[in-house]
Design a protein around this motif. Structure first.
Motif, PDB file in Angstrom:
ATOM      1  N   THR A 184       0.827  -1.206   0.000  1.00  0.00           N
ATOM      2  CA  THR A 184       0.000   0.000   0.000  1.00  0.00           C
ATOM      3  C   THR A 184       0.859   1.253   0.000  1.00  0.00           C
ATOM      4  OG1 THR A 184      -1.896  -1.048   1.092  1.00  0.00           O
ATOM      5  CG2 THR A 184      -1.657   1.329   1.370  1.00  0.00           C
ATOM      6  N   VAL A 185       1.905   1.261   0.811  1.00  0.00           N
ATOM      7  CA  VAL A 185       2.809   2.421   0.860  1.00  0.00           C
ATOM      8  C   VAL A 185       3.434   2.652  -0.517  1.00  0.00           C
ATOM      9  CG1 VAL A 185       4.952   3.314   1.852  1.00  0.00           C
ATOM     10  CG2 VAL A 185       3.277   2.177   3.320  1.00  0.00           C
ATOM     11  N   ILE A 186       3.845   1.570  -1.176  1.00  0.00           N
ATOM     12  CA  ILE A 186       4.429   1.694  -2.512  1.00  0.00           C
ATOM     13  C   ILE A 186       3.381   2.226  -3.490  1.00  0.00           C
ATOM     14  CG2 ILE A 186       5.409   0.407  -4.447  1.00  0.00           C
ATOM     15  CD1 ILE A 186       6.608  -1.525  -2.371  1.00  0.00           C
ATOM     16  N   GLY A 187       2.150   1.734  -3.385  1.00  0.00           N
ATOM     17  CA  GLY A 187       1.079   2.205  -4.257  1.00  0.00           C
ATOM     18  C   GLY A 187       0.811   3.685  -4.079  1.00  0.00           C
ATOM     19  N   VAL A 188       0.817   4.147  -2.842  1.00  0.00           N
ATOM     20  CA  VAL A 188       0.624   5.574  -2.555  1.00  0.00           C
ATOM     21  C   VAL A 188       1.753   6.392  -3.171  1.00  0.00           C
ATOM     22  CG1 VAL A 188       0.593   7.312  -0.722  1.00  0.00           C
ATOM     23  CG2 VAL A 188      -0.708   5.187  -0.446  1.00  0.00           C
ATOM     24  N   ALA A 189       2.989   5.920  -2.994  1.00  0.00           N
ATOM     25  CA  ALA A 189       4.140   6.626  -3.552  1.00  0.00           C
ATOM     26  C   ALA A 189       4.072   6.656  -5.077  1.00  0.00           C
ATOM     27  CB  ALA A 189       5.429   5.962  -3.085  1.00  0.00           C
ATOM     28  N   PHE A 190       3.633   5.549  -5.673  1.00  0.00           N
ATOM     29  CA  PHE A 190       3.531   5.481  -7.132  1.00  0.00           C
ATOM     30  C   PHE A 190       2.554   6.537  -7.648  1.00  0.00           C
ATOM     31  CE2 PHE A 190       1.984   3.991 -11.182  1.00  0.00           C
ATOM     32  CZ  PHE A 190       3.110   3.454 -11.803  1.00  0.00           C
ATOM     33  N   ILE A 191       1.382   6.615  -7.035  1.00  0.00           N
ATOM     34  CA  ILE A 191       0.391   7.604  -7.462  1.00  0.00           C
ATOM     35  C   ILE A 191       0.929   9.024  -7.273  1.00  0.00           C
ATOM     36  CG2 ILE A 191      -1.843   8.627  -6.865  1.00  0.00           C
ATOM     37  CD1 ILE A 191      -2.940   5.873  -6.461  1.00  0.00           C
ATOM     38  N   GLY A 192       1.606   9.264  -6.145  1.00  0.00           N
ATOM     39  CA  GLY A 192       2.151  10.592  -5.876  1.00  0.00           C
ATOM     40  C   GLY A 192       3.193  11.010  -6.898  1.00  0.00           C
ATOM     41  N   LEU A 193       4.116  10.106  -7.219  1.00  0.00           N
ATOM     42  CA  LEU A 193       5.154  10.433  -8.198  1.00  0.00           C
ATOM     43  C   LEU A 193       4.555  10.609  -9.596  1.00  0.00           C
ATOM     44  CD1 LEU A 193       8.177   8.144  -7.235  1.00  0.00           C
ATOM     45  CD2 LEU A 193       7.842  10.569  -6.745  1.00  0.00           C
ATOM     46  N   LEU A 194       3.593   9.756  -9.942  1.00  0.00           N
ATOM     47  CA  LEU A 194       2.955   9.863 -11.256  1.00  0.00           C
ATOM     48  C   LEU A 194       2.269  11.214 -11.415  1.00  0.00           C
ATOM     49  CD1 LEU A 194       2.076   8.588 -13.941  1.00  0.00           C
ATOM     50  CD2 LEU A 194       0.108   7.611 -12.739  1.00  0.00           C
ATOM     51  N   GLN A 195       1.500  11.616 -10.420  1.00  0.00           N
ATOM     52  CA  GLN A 195       0.814  12.901 -10.495  1.00  0.00           C
ATOM     53  C   GLN A 195       1.803  14.057 -10.516  1.00  0.00           C
ATOM     54  OE1 GLN A 195      -1.907  12.749  -7.160  1.00  0.00           O
ATOM     55  NE2 GLN A 195      -3.492  11.728  -8.367  1.00  0.00           N
ATOM     56  N   ASN A 196       2.899  13.924  -9.773  1.00  0.00           N
ATOM     57  CA  ASN A 196       3.914  14.981  -9.746  1.00  0.00           C
ATOM     58  C   ASN A 196       4.571  15.148 -11.108  1.00  0.00           C
ATOM     59  OD1 ASN A 196       7.143  15.577  -8.956  1.00  0.00           O
ATOM     60  ND2 ASN A 196       5.620  16.875  -7.973  1.00  0.00           N
ATOM     61  N   ILE A 197       4.897  14.031 -11.753  1.00  0.00           N
ATOM     62  CA  ILE A 197       5.511  14.100 -13.082  1.00  0.00           C
ATOM     63  C   ILE A 197       4.562  14.748 -14.085  1.00  0.00           C
ATOM     64  CG2 ILE A 197       6.289  12.699 -15.040  1.00  0.00           C
ATOM     65  CD1 ILE A 197       7.415  10.708 -13.003  1.00  0.00           C
ATOM     66  N   LEU A 198       3.293  14.350 -14.019  1.00  0.00           N
ATOM     67  CA  LEU A 198       2.307  14.931 -14.930  1.00  0.00           C
ATOM     68  C   LEU A 198       2.136  16.425 -14.683  1.00  0.00           C
ATOM     69  CD1 LEU A 198      -0.393  12.091 -14.877  1.00  0.00           C
ATOM     70  CD2 LEU A 198       1.274  12.572 -16.676  1.00  0.00           C
ATOM     71  N   ASN A 199       2.180  16.835 -13.416  1.00  0.00           N
ATOM     72  CA  ASN A 199       2.082  18.263 -13.089  1.00  0.00           C
ATOM     73  C   ASN A 199       3.290  19.030 -13.606  1.00  0.00           C
ATOM     74  OD1 ASN A 199      -0.420  18.293 -11.764  1.00  0.00           O
ATOM     75  ND2 ASN A 199       0.487  17.644  -9.829  1.00  0.00           N
ATOM     76  N   ILE A 200       4.475  18.461 -13.409  1.00  0.00           N
ATOM     77  CA  ILE A 200       5.695  19.125 -13.861  1.00  0.00           C
ATOM     78  C   ILE A 200       5.681  19.336 -15.375  1.00  0.00           C
ATOM     79  CG2 ILE A 200       8.185  18.792 -14.192  1.00  0.00           C
ATOM     80  CD1 ILE A 200       8.306  17.572 -11.419  1.00  0.00           C
ATOM     81  N   LYS A 201       5.164  18.354 -16.103  1.00  0.00           N
ATOM     82  CA  LYS A 201       5.111  18.451 -17.564  1.00  0.00           C
ATOM     83  C   LYS A 201       3.914  19.245 -18.055  1.00  0.00           C
ATOM     84  CE  LYS A 201       7.775  17.125 -19.692  1.00  0.00           C
ATOM     85  NZ  LYS A 201       9.058  17.777 -20.028  1.00  0.00           N
ATOM     86  N   GLY A 202       3.109  19.767 -17.110  1.00  0.00           N
ATOM     87  CA  GLY A 202       1.985  20.608 -17.498  1.00  0.00           C
ATOM     88  C   GLY A 202       0.833  19.859 -18.135  1.00  0.00           C
ATOM     89  N   ILE A 203       0.707  18.565 -17.809  1.00  0.00           N
ATOM     90  CA  ILE A 203      -0.384  17.766 -18.369  1.00  0.00           C
ATOM     91  C   ILE A 203      -1.705  18.171 -17.715  1.00  0.00           C
ATOM     92  CG2 ILE A 203      -1.245  15.434 -18.751  1.00  0.00           C
ATOM     93  CD1 ILE A 203       1.351  16.059 -20.195  1.00  0.00           C
ATOM     94  N   SER A 204      -2.737  18.307 -18.514  1.00  0.00           N
ATOM     95  CA  SER A 204      -4.058  18.687 -18.013  1.00  0.00           C
ATOM     96  C   SER A 204      -4.542  17.732 -16.932  1.00  0.00           C
ATOM     97  CB  SER A 204      -5.061  18.703 -19.175  1.00  0.00           C
ATOM     98  OG  SER A 204      -6.392  18.687 -18.719  1.00  0.00           O
ATOM     99  N   SER A 205      -5.253  18.272 -15.946  1.00  0.00           N
ATOM    100  CA  SER A 205      -5.804  17.445 -14.868  1.00  0.00           C
ATOM    101  C   SER A 205      -6.780  16.406 -15.412  1.00  0.00           C
ATOM    102  CB  SER A 205      -6.509  18.318 -13.826  1.00  0.00           C
ATOM    103  OG  SER A 205      -7.579  19.046 -14.420  1.00  0.00           O
ATOM    104  N   PHE A 206      -7.408  16.716 -16.554  1.00  0.00           N
ATOM    105  CA  PHE A 206      -8.324  15.762 -17.164  1.00  0.00           C
ATOM    106  C   PHE A 206      -7.555  14.530 -17.661  1.00  0.00           C
ATOM    107  CE2 PHE A 206     -10.330  20.000 -18.255  1.00  0.00           C
ATOM    108  CZ  PHE A 206     -11.175  19.986 -17.160  1.00  0.00           C
ATOM    109  N   TRP A 207      -6.413  14.779 -18.294  1.00  0.00           N
ATOM    110  CA  TRP A 207      -5.587  13.671 -18.760  1.00  0.00           C
ATOM    111  C   TRP A 207      -4.980  12.914 -17.589  1.00  0.00           C
ATOM    112  CZ3 TRP A 207      -5.771  11.249 -23.080  1.00  0.00           C
ATOM    113  CH2 TRP A 207      -6.172  11.911 -24.254  1.00  0.00           C
ATOM    114  N   GLN A 208      -4.703  13.616 -16.500  1.00  0.00           N
ATOM    115  CA  GLN A 208      -4.192  12.947 -15.311  1.00  0.00           C
ATOM    116  C   GLN A 208      -5.199  11.924 -14.799  1.00  0.00           C
ATOM    117  OE1 GLN A 208      -2.447  15.366 -12.207  1.00  0.00           O
ATOM    118  NE2 GLN A 208      -1.845  16.953 -13.668  1.00  0.00           N
ATOM    119  N   THR A 209      -6.469  12.281 -14.839  1.00  0.00           N
ATOM    120  CA  THR A 209      -7.519  11.358 -14.417  1.00  0.00           C
ATOM    121  C   THR A 209      -7.555  10.137 -15.325  1.00  0.00           C
ATOM    122  OG1 THR A 209      -8.850  13.221 -13.589  1.00  0.00           O
ATOM    123  CG2 THR A 209      -9.984  11.131 -13.952  1.00  0.00           C
TER     124      THR A 209
END
Length: 345
Positions: free
Chosen positions: A296-321
């Motif tokens: 579970t901890v790894i899963g939480v970290a995975f989601i956090g890093l994925l969302q962070n990378i998408l934010n850094i690259k300026g990916i739309s929140s819709f595409w993040q979903t």
């Protein structure tokens, strides 16, 4: 919701295959094959982030990720116990909001913040208790129960706040101290929210892997009838799991209020999906009996890093979903494939 196999916390880890072979022996002992695969994916995601952005691996960004995943992580710890029992809790987002609003109203009414915080946590525990009682006493499927309480708890939050947002001002007595829980940093560096997440996760690891309750959780999720026949109090185990889920959702809600000094009745909508996603991505079987708190901890970290990378690259929140949804489908598909392979073997 049960499966036909159980995996007690003391069982030896299955032989590693694929990505698991590449991990050091110590990690292979710590992680089962499924979690090892997710861990390998987490490492690859981290490497991808460092390639895509020079700022990704900087300490400030990683500490920010730690703060961002803390509330989801705390809720995921409680949700893990429910899912391992073969049940589901869809009401955690509404419990989050109800606990936060209850705490905010009490502080605004002049309560000292420790008492208001305890009251908010008690609201979370009560919400979990009501869910658990409906499941074990009335025999209603947890999906139906928590789908209903998702609306009930959200409606109560809107009613007690009259639908208006609640804002806390640092000029109010005790609010500045209360805000340190969500905004403070240990030694001026590590976000307090992340510290609390680490503490809750550590307690979750011990409870799940080192206690009789943890053993019984795997037994009930693996085969409920077999667990009952060997003397496990199935109803008590499930009820405790729902109470833990309510408590962690309440704690996350209190921390959310402490961080933002603001809450409204619609706060936390959709959190339940992110929380469940973290647990499933981390290797827990959706139908119970399989999974670990480390996963579970790894899963939480995975989601956090994925969302962070998408934010850094300026990916739309819709595409993040969209991307997050695809990852969830892939995780469930991997679990289904693994189960079918074991059945054929």
């Amino acid at each position: 919701m049960t499966s036909t196999t159980s995996k007690p916390p003391t069982a030896a880890a299955p032989s590693a295959t694929g990505p698991a072979r590449q991990l050091p022996l110590a990690l292979r002992r710590l992680l089962h094959a499924r979690e090892a695969g997710v861990f390998a994916a987490l490492v690859l995601l981290f490497l991808l982030g460092t390639v895509l952005s020079p700022t990704f691996a900087q300490s400030d960004n990683l500490l920010s990720v730690g703060q961002q995943i803390a509330q989801i992580g705390i809720m995921a710890v409680g949700a893990t116990f429910v899912i391992l029992n073969g049940e589901i809790d869809l009401s955690v987002g509404s419990t989050y909001a109800l606990s936060a609003i209850s705490t905010g109203l009490l502080i605004s009414d002049g309560w000292n913040w420790p008492a208001a915080m305890l009251a908010g946590l008690a609201v979370g525990v009560l919400a979990g208790l009501l869910n658990g009682l409906a499941v074990v006493a009335l025999g209603v499927p947890s999906f139906i129960v928590t789908l209903g309480t998702l609306s009930v708890f959200r409606g109560v939050a809107l009613l007690i706040s009259d639908g208006a947002p609640i804002s806390l001002s640092s000029s109010q007595p005790g609010v500045a101290e209360f805000n340190l829980l969500g905004q403070g940093r240990l030694f001026g560096v590590i976000p307090m929210q992340f510290v609390l997440f680490a503490a809750v996760a550590a307690l979750g690891v011990v409870l799940l892997s080192r206690s009789r309750f943890g053993f019984n959780t795997y037994a009930v999720g693996g085969n409920q009838e077999a667990a009952r026949l060997v003397g496990v109090n199935v109803k008590r185990v499930k009820l405790t799991a729902f109470v833990l889920s309510g408590f962690t959702a309440g704690l996350a809600g209190v921390l959310g209020l402490s961080f933002l000094s603001y809450v409204q009745g619609v706060t936390g909508q959709g959190l339940e999906l992110t929380v469940i996603s973290a647990v499933i991505i981390g290797g827990a079987a959706l139908f119970g009996g399989s999974g670990t708190m480390w996963g579970t901890v790894i899963g939480v970290a995975f989601i956090g890093l994925l969302q962070n990378i998408l934010n850094i690259k300026g990916i739309s929140s819709f595409w993040q979903t969209v991307v997050t949804g695809l990852v969830i489908v892939a995780a469930v598909a991997a679990d289904t494939w693994q189960r079918k392979r074991k059945t054929r073997a």
